[in-house]
Design a protein around this motif. Structure first.
Motif, PDB file in Angstrom:
ATOM      1  N   SER A 182       0.809  -1.220   0.000  1.00  0.00           N
ATOM      2  CA  SER A 182       0.000   0.000   0.000  1.00  0.00           C
ATOM      3  C   SER A 182       0.838   1.264   0.000  1.00  0.00           C
ATOM      4  O   SER A 182       0.296   2.363  -0.154  1.00  0.00           O
ATOM      5  CB  SER A 182      -0.925   0.011   1.226  1.00  0.00           C
ATOM      6  OG  SER A 182      -0.165   0.134   2.411  1.00  0.00           O
ATOM      7  N   THR A 186      -2.860   5.463  -3.361  1.00  0.00           N
ATOM      8  CA  THR A 186      -3.805   6.389  -2.762  1.00  0.00           C
ATOM      9  C   THR A 186      -4.810   5.594  -1.927  1.00  0.00           C
ATOM     10  O   THR A 186      -4.874   4.363  -2.005  1.00  0.00           O
ATOM     11  CB  THR A 186      -4.565   7.164  -3.839  1.00  0.00           C
ATOM     12  OG1 THR A 186      -5.369   6.245  -4.601  1.00  0.00           O
ATOM     13  CG2 THR A 186      -3.605   7.872  -4.790  1.00  0.00           C
ATOM     14  N   SER A 187      -5.635   6.298  -1.156  1.00  0.00           N
ATOM     15  CA  SER A 187      -6.590   5.609  -0.279  1.00  0.00           C
ATOM     16  C   SER A 187      -7.580   4.769  -1.079  1.00  0.00           C
ATOM     17  O   SER A 187      -7.921   3.650  -0.687  1.00  0.00           O
ATOM     18  CB  SER A 187      -7.338   6.620   0.593  1.00  0.00           C
ATOM     19  OG  SER A 187      -7.975   7.609  -0.195  1.00  0.00           O
ATOM     20  N   SER A 188      -8.038   5.271  -2.217  1.00  0.00           N
ATOM     21  CA  SER A 188      -8.981   4.493  -3.027  1.00  0.00           C
ATOM     22  C   SER A 188      -8.299   3.284  -3.649  1.00  0.00           C
ATOM     23  O   SER A 188      -8.898   2.203  -3.761  1.00  0.00           O
ATOM     24  CB  SER A 188      -9.599   5.373  -4.119  1.00  0.00           C
ATOM     25  OG  SER A 188      -8.601   5.896  -4.974  1.00  0.00           O
ATOM     26  N   GLU A 189      -7.029   3.437  -4.034  1.00  0.00           N
ATOM     27  CA  GLU A 189      -6.291   2.310  -4.590  1.00  0.00           C
ATOM     28  C   GLU A 189      -6.016   1.260  -3.512  1.00  0.00           C
ATOM     29  O   GLU A 189      -5.998   0.063  -3.802  1.00  0.00           O
ATOM     30  CB  GLU A 189      -4.977   2.800  -5.207  1.00  0.00           C
ATOM     31  CG  GLU A 189      -5.167   3.597  -6.494  1.00  0.00           C
ATOM     32  CD  GLU A 189      -3.880   4.240  -6.976  1.00  0.00           C
ATOM     33  OE1 GLU A 189      -3.785   4.561  -8.172  1.00  0.00           O
ATOM     34  OE2 GLU A 189      -2.957   4.441  -6.151  1.00  0.00           O
ATOM     35  N   ASP A 191      -8.049   0.539  -1.052  1.00  0.00           N
ATOM     36  CA  ASP A 191      -9.301  -0.213  -0.924  1.00  0.00           C
ATOM     37  C   ASP A 191      -9.409  -1.274  -2.021  1.00  0.00           C
ATOM     38  O   ASP A 191      -9.839  -2.404  -1.766  1.00  0.00           O
ATOM     39  CB  ASP A 191     -10.499   0.738  -0.991  1.00  0.00           C
ATOM     40  CG  ASP A 191     -10.608   1.627   0.242  1.00  0.00           C
ATOM     41  OD1 ASP A 191     -10.050   1.244   1.291  1.00  0.00           O
ATOM     42  OD2 ASP A 191     -11.232   2.698   0.154  1.00  0.00           O
ATOM     43  N   ALA A 192      -9.005  -0.911  -3.243  1.00  0.00           N
ATOM     44  CA  ALA A 192      -9.045  -1.869  -4.348  1.00  0.00           C
ATOM     45  C   ALA A 192      -8.064  -3.011  -4.115  1.00  0.00           C
ATOM     46  O   ALA A 192      -8.355  -4.174  -4.407  1.00  0.00           O
ATOM     47  CB  ALA A 192      -8.727  -1.153  -5.668  1.00  0.00           C
ATOM     48  N   LEU A 299      -7.964  14.011  -1.304  1.00  0.00           N
ATOM     49  CA  LEU A 299      -7.886  12.760  -2.036  1.00  0.00           C
ATOM     50  C   LEU A 299      -6.914  12.904  -3.199  1.00  0.00           C
ATOM     51  O   LEU A 299      -6.324  13.973  -3.406  1.00  0.00           O
ATOM     52  CB  LEU A 299      -9.283  12.358  -2.531  1.00  0.00           C
ATOM     53  CG  LEU A 299     -10.367  12.242  -1.449  1.00  0.00           C
ATOM     54  CD1 LEU A 299     -11.716  11.902  -2.077  1.00  0.00           C
ATOM     55  CD2 LEU A 299      -9.984  11.213  -0.397  1.00  0.00           C
ATOM     56  N   SER A 465      -1.543  11.427   3.980  1.00  0.00           N
ATOM     57  CA  SER A 465      -2.686  10.619   3.555  1.00  0.00           C
ATOM     58  C   SER A 465      -3.094   9.631   4.632  1.00  0.00           C
ATOM     59  O   SER A 465      -4.084   8.914   4.466  1.00  0.00           O
ATOM     60  CB  SER A 465      -2.339   9.859   2.261  1.00  0.00           C
ATOM     61  OG  SER A 465      -2.018  10.759   1.226  1.00  0.00           O
ATOM     62  N   ARG A 481      -9.690  19.946  -2.499  1.00  0.00           N
ATOM     63  CA  ARG A 481     -10.442  19.048  -3.383  1.00  0.00           C
ATOM     64  C   ARG A 481     -10.306  19.544  -4.805  1.00  0.00           C
ATOM     65  O   ARG A 481     -10.704  20.651  -5.128  1.00  0.00           O
ATOM     66  CB  ARG A 481     -11.921  18.992  -2.984  1.00  0.00           C
ATOM     67  CG  ARG A 481     -12.801  18.126  -3.884  1.00  0.00           C
ATOM     68  CD  ARG A 481     -14.195  18.018  -3.291  1.00  0.00           C
ATOM     69  NE  ARG A 481     -15.086  17.267  -4.136  1.00  0.00           N
ATOM     70  CZ  ARG A 481     -15.940  17.800  -5.021  1.00  0.00           C
ATOM     71  NH1 ARG A 481     -15.995  19.134  -5.154  1.00  0.00           N
ATOM     72  NH2 ARG A 481     -16.714  17.044  -5.758  1.00  0.00           N
ATOM     73  N   LEU A 500     -12.999  13.701   5.350  1.00  0.00           N
ATOM     74  CA  LEU A 500     -13.441  13.001   4.138  1.00  0.00           C
ATOM     75  C   LEU A 500     -14.645  13.687   3.507  1.00  0.00           C
ATOM     76  O   LEU A 500     -14.781  13.701   2.272  1.00  0.00           O
ATOM     77  CB  LEU A 500     -13.757  11.541   4.458  1.00  0.00           C
ATOM     78  CG  LEU A 500     -12.540  10.667   4.795  1.00  0.00           C
ATOM     79  CD1 LEU A 500     -12.972   9.251   5.143  1.00  0.00           C
ATOM     80  CD2 LEU A 500     -11.557  10.655   3.633  1.00  0.00           C
ATOM     81  N   SER A 504     -14.289  15.017  -0.285  1.00  0.00           N
ATOM     82  CA  SER A 504     -15.052  14.321  -1.339  1.00  0.00           C
ATOM     83  C   SER A 504     -16.297  15.074  -1.785  1.00  0.00           C
ATOM     84  O   SER A 504     -16.669  15.013  -2.947  1.00  0.00           O
ATOM     85  CB  SER A 504     -15.463  12.923  -0.867  1.00  0.00           C
ATOM     86  OG  SER A 504     -16.247  12.997   0.309  1.00  0.00           O
TER      87      SER A 504
END
Length: 509
Positions: A182, A186-189, A191-192, A299, A465, A481, A500, A504
């Motif tokens: 990790s 990024t945070s979304s990556e 999660d994936a 983000l 992050s 943002r 967040l 977002s």
């Protein structure tokens, strides 16, 4: 190569592979990198290995990958015991390693990287149709859509990591070792990536997961093994331990408060940014105070690093002002920013913060060479004294200032970067992801140093992050943002939910 088959009930599985390491030792001149490590990995589990930098994790990985030959001990895979592995044998046994630094060729396509070294052919011709179909199937298996013909350099970091995983799966990997997966994401990556680990586990894949991040360990791992100073400390069921217990086992002492309690008063405004525009950000305005740690959240694509590049003079702004005590410090280049009392500890210390081939002493003195030179030469004694002072005050672990920086752990490299900039006596210090890739013990020391600098009246701008870090260290938080400032959270309002929401959605309810 010597091998002697033995049978161990705990090393068999429905997938045909699990791992046992017995009394593994690796000695280098003057250093015992592995000191009799023994552990077992159950079939189909996610097994985390944690420890400070220098604990032996990397040496253990390289031993399992066949890149390092152990001094003594054995490795048992699928019921067969080996005194050492070669890279070819390791791959043949189904072991694959996803390193933190990818081993991809950026100018080749995704499909070419997946099958690199083991291209499929029809006679003497590459069978591109079959390779493309298999690559597409691997990407579907991992739950993503990646154009097999896209150049890797055009893919996001998260997709590049997935190409690495697909490459391992294409070679029938059954034991997947993930080293700080990790760290670059990024945070979304992230999660994936979690979803992929979960999916592979459901398929029966055995995974060794190495990370400094405690939240990931408790989210993914079934069991955790702790190494310290090259030695095995303990293996525990994740559900039966706590964060503090793991940290204590890792560092050999109790870190009562991961984030130091800061009691210094926040002083008068020092840095004033008004309407700063350019490099992907628009009309950014804020004030930072003496003794304050001002956090910056957002983000991917929020523009945090881009903003700091404007303040540090790496990129020229289109408009806006940057003042320090009412005096303009809008810099046209980093050298001018340094003269103006601004320093930047970059996110990628290896590429942008250090010359890895130089010594500690040479790196620390780099920004001061012009002022230190006498008749075109640098007094070595003066350099040595400067390095020795910072090595002592920042607790940089190395035999001497002549040690090559590339040989140091991540935490000690970060301290060298910090020493380099502290030597310039800055008033404003920018920290971009200050603890990324650093173990828990070194991270705590960095936090202590940041707190000490704030107590001395320095102004600190911190991009992070890591939500816990952001909340634990910041006096206030500026949220961006898509290049636009969404708000400034005061200390009582700093929470994951508020950060967040602004990052977002752009506004708090």
């Amino acid at each position: 190569m010597d091998s002697a088959a033995t049978t161990s009930p705990s090393t068999h599985s429905i997938s045909g592979l699990a791992l046992r390491v017995d009394s593994l030792v690796k000695e280098y001149p003057g250093v015992r990198a592995l000191d009799g490590v023994s552990l077992d990995v159950r079939p189909g589990e996610v097994h985390a290995i944690v420890g400070e930098n220098g604990a032996g994790k990397s040496t253990l990985i390289k031993t399992l990958a066949g890149a390092v030959e152990p001094t003594s001990g054995t490795i048992t895979i699928d019921g067969e015991t080996y005194e050492r592995l070669t890279p070819q044998l390791s791959r043949a046994l189904g072991v694959a390693v996803i390193y933190q630094e990818f081993t991809l060729f950026p100018n080749l396509s995704a499909v070419d990287n997946v099958f690199l070294g083991e291209f499929l052919t029809k006679g003497l011709v590459l069978d591109r149709k079959t390779m493309t179909a298999k690559a597409e199937a691997l990407f579907r298996r991992l739950g993503v859509r990646i154009d097999p013909h896209a150049l890797v350099e055009t893919l996001t970091t998260g997709y590049q990591q997935i190409v690495e995983i697909a490459k391992a799966l294409s070679k029938d990997a059954r034991l997947l070792i993930m080293d700080e997966p990790s760290a670059p994401l990024t945070s979304s990556e992230v999660d994936a990536m979690f979803a992929i680990v979960d999916a592979l586990k459901r398929e029966g894949m055995t995974i060794i997961y190495i990370s400094h991040r405690m939240d990931e360990i408790f989210r993914l791992a079934d069991r955790v093994t702790v190494l310290r100073d090259g030695a095995y400390i303990t293996t525990v069921e994740t559900a039966a331990t706590t964060r503090n217990e793991l940290i204590t086992a890792m560092v050999g002492r109790d870190l009562n408060d991961e984030y130091p309690v800061r009691t210094n008063a926040i002083g008068e405004p020092t840095l004033t940014v008004e309407g700063l525009t350019g490099n992907g950000v628009e009309q950014i305005s804020f004030q930072a105070h003496a003794g304050e740690i001002l956090g910056f959240a957002g983000l991917i694509g929020a523009g945090r690093t881009e903003l700091m590049e404007l303040i540090f003079g790496s990129v020229k702004p289109e408009s806006g002002t940057v003042d320090l005590h009412g005096r303009s410090v809008l810099s046209v280049n980093p050298a001018q920013a340094i003269r103006n009392g601004i320093a930047l500890v970059p996110e990628d210390r290896k590429r942008h913060g250090l010359v890895l081939e130089f010594s500690i002493t040479q790196n620390i003195s780099l920004p001061l060479l012009k002022g230190m030179s006498r008749l075109g030469t640098i007094p070595s004694a003066k350099e040595d004294r400067l390095a020795a002072d910072y090595m002592r005050s920042l607790r940089i672990k190395a035999p001497s200032g002549h040690e090559i920086v590339g040989n140091l752990s991540g935490g000690n490299q970060q301290k060298v970067v910090l020493a380099k900039w502290l030597a310039t006596d800055p008033e404003v210090l920018i920290f971009d992801e200050p603890t990324r890739g650093i173990d828990i013990g070194a991270r705590h020391e960095i936090y202590l140093l940041m707190s000490e600098l704030a107590a001395q009246g320095k102004t600190i701008l911190m991009i992070s992050s890591d939500m816990e870090e952001l909340i634990g260290m910041s006096d206030r938080v500026v949220v961006l943002r898509e290049g636009v400032q969404q708000g400034v959270l005061e200390r009582p309002d700093i929470s994951q939910e508020n950060v967040l929401t602004l990052a977002s959605e752009g506004e708090l309810v």
